[in-house]
Design an enzyme around this catalytic site. Structure first.
Site, PDB file in Angstrom:
ATOM      1  N   ASP A  27      58.304  86.307 -45.256  1.00 32.26           N
ATOM      2  CA  ASP A  27      59.707  85.916 -45.387  1.00 32.26           C
ATOM      3  C   ASP A  27      59.773  84.983 -46.571  1.00 32.26           C
ATOM      4  OD1 ASP A  27      58.576  83.475 -43.877  1.00 32.26           O
ATOM      5  OD2 ASP A  27      60.563  82.836 -44.523  1.00 32.26           O
ATOM      6  N   ASP A  77      62.242  80.185 -37.094  1.00 34.60           N
ATOM      7  CA  ASP A  77      61.277  79.161 -37.443  1.00 34.60           C
ATOM      8  C   ASP A  77      61.533  77.972 -36.531  1.00 34.60           C
ATOM      9  OD1 ASP A  77      59.194  77.933 -38.659  1.00 34.60           O
ATOM     10  OD2 ASP A  77      60.362  77.151 -40.331  1.00 34.60           O
TER      11      ASP A  77
END
Length: 376
Positions: A271, A92
């Site tokens: 996720d 991320d």
RNA sequence: GGGGAGAUACCAAAGUGGCCAACUGGGGCGGACUGUAACUCCGCUGACUUUCGUCUUCGUAGGUUCGAAUCCUGCUCUCCCCA
């Protein structure tokens, strides 16, 4: 194109596919365990592979940048070498921290000034250095630096926020042009669709993002305070616009039910910290429902953690023992719960894939959702 | 035998005349957690009551006082020091 669509359903938007990376293939739909600081908390790589059957894990730009820092990361040869996980990794961008760090950050056109949660020191994240850092970490899939718009943002703010995310996206691409990959393999940048809870903004964002030549597309800014029905509606609006031939990654979602509902609406990748964080706090997800293992009712239940479970911990340990460990704050309790929950999440997405290939996904989903919602 | 300290809710431990059904920990019970500032956070924990509130509690039996866990007296028990 790295993504191959294998099957679609006749009565659902659900899809099965394969995403190819330099570290192996990812079969979708897929759940990706979160390994923020370079480790999936409490779970060894051997367990991730053999018991959880993870195909790809996450890392986080913000956390790895602060610790151990990019000097160490590059000296190690990237995150794969550093943590020993030789399968695909996704990082991320630090965009979520822009949202979650709350009052210790300041947002400007340039980027985000924030204070380290570790020592309070001041730092700046921008599209440019987020890309630089993600080059240094060396994940197979890297995320655009975005602003994760809060779920309760007013329309005007959401619009401005979305436009900012779009301007930042151009800067992300420009920076990646300047700085090549560091470890000899290609990295796929996934841009992120924002737009908060406003259908027209979501649609506009999806169209905008679809215009880029990316390997996949993420849907961000959901499950951040809005109602679940609203989230599902946004997914529908966005997926109507997104190209079929790219994987769609719904960031940060969610509960087992959320995941099945999203798969049904055409999402491929997920996720979430829920299986690990909630697991550490005593929440056990099973096909038959959710268990709060700390509850007194499990005190003397010496049956397996999950008779239907796919991992060895499910059969090795009893519910009573797991309860004892969690209540006693023994590390092993968190480990067992994490392995179990992750294995369950991976089972769930893999079973969804099997049902999609069999064209029986819809019926299977409708049948299992009431069970998943059970409180045992 | 002499001297001293103390007995508070499941445990530990504050409180030393009204703001005390009683601080705070722990334990117990329940809840939350969605791109991880998270092995974290939040409730409840004398009884009855949905709330308001009512009732019974601070070793025990009396007493002083408008009013006591807090002051006085007897009793019971515990711990420490010196012989």
């Amino acid at each position: 194109m790295k993504f191959t669509l294998e099957n679609t359903c006749s009565n659902s938007e659900a899809r099965a596919g394969v995403f190819k990376t330099a570290h192996g293939d990812i079969e979708t739909p897929i759940f990706m365990p979160v390994g923020t600081a370079g480790s999936v908390k409490g779970v060894h790589i051997k367990e991730l592979k053999e018991d959880v059957k993870a195909q790809i894990i996450l890392g986080n730009t913000y956390h790895l940048y602060l610790r151990p820092g990019m000097e160490v990361m590059e000296a190690a040869g990237g995150l794969h070498k550093f943590n020993g996980w030789d399968k695909p990794i996704l990082t991320d961008s630090g965009g979520f921290q822009v949202f979650s760090l709350g009052d210790i950050r300041k947002l400007t056109e340039e980027g985000v000034k924030f204070q380290s949660h570790i020592d309070g020191s001041s730092h700046m994240f921008s599209p440019e250095n987020s890309m630089n850092i993600q080059r240094s970490i060396g994940a197979d899939i890297i995320m655009a630096f975005d602003e994760c718009t809060p779920g309760d943002a007013p329309y005007d703010y959401a619009k401005k926020s979305m436009d900012l995310t779009h301007r930042w996206l151009d800067r992300c691409y420009a920076q990646l042009e300047k700085v090549p990959p560091k470890y000899g393999f290609e990295q796929s940048l996934f841009p992120i669709v924002q737009g908060c809870v406003y259908p027209d903004l979501r649609k506009q964002a999806a169209k905008h993002i679809a215009g880029y030549n990316s390997d996949g597309i993420a849907i961000g800014g959901l499950a951040v305070g809005e109602k679940e029905e609203t989230m599902y509606e946004m997914i529908e609006v966005v997926n109507e616009v997104l190209p079929e031939d790219k994987p769609r990654y719904l960031m940060g979602v969610g509960t087992p039910v959320n995941i099945l509902e999203a798969i049904d609406r055409g999402v491929d990748m997920f996720d979430c910290v829920m299986p690990t964080r909630n697991g550490r706090n005593g929440m056990i997800f099973t096909q038959k429902g959710i268990i709060n293992i700390r509850n007194k009712k499990w005190e003397s239940d010496f049956t397996p953690v999950d008779p239907d479970g796919t991992s060895y911990v499910d059969h090795q340990y009893s519910r009573a023992y797991l309860r004892h460990l969690i209540i006693s704050k023994e590390m092993l309790g968190a480990q067992i719960a994490s392995i179990h929950n992750l294995a369950f999440y991976l089972w769930l997405t893999n079973e969804a894939r099997r049902q999609i290939k069999n064209n029986t996904f819809k019926a299977w989903k409708e049948a299992i959702i009431p069970q998943l919602k059970n409180r045992l």
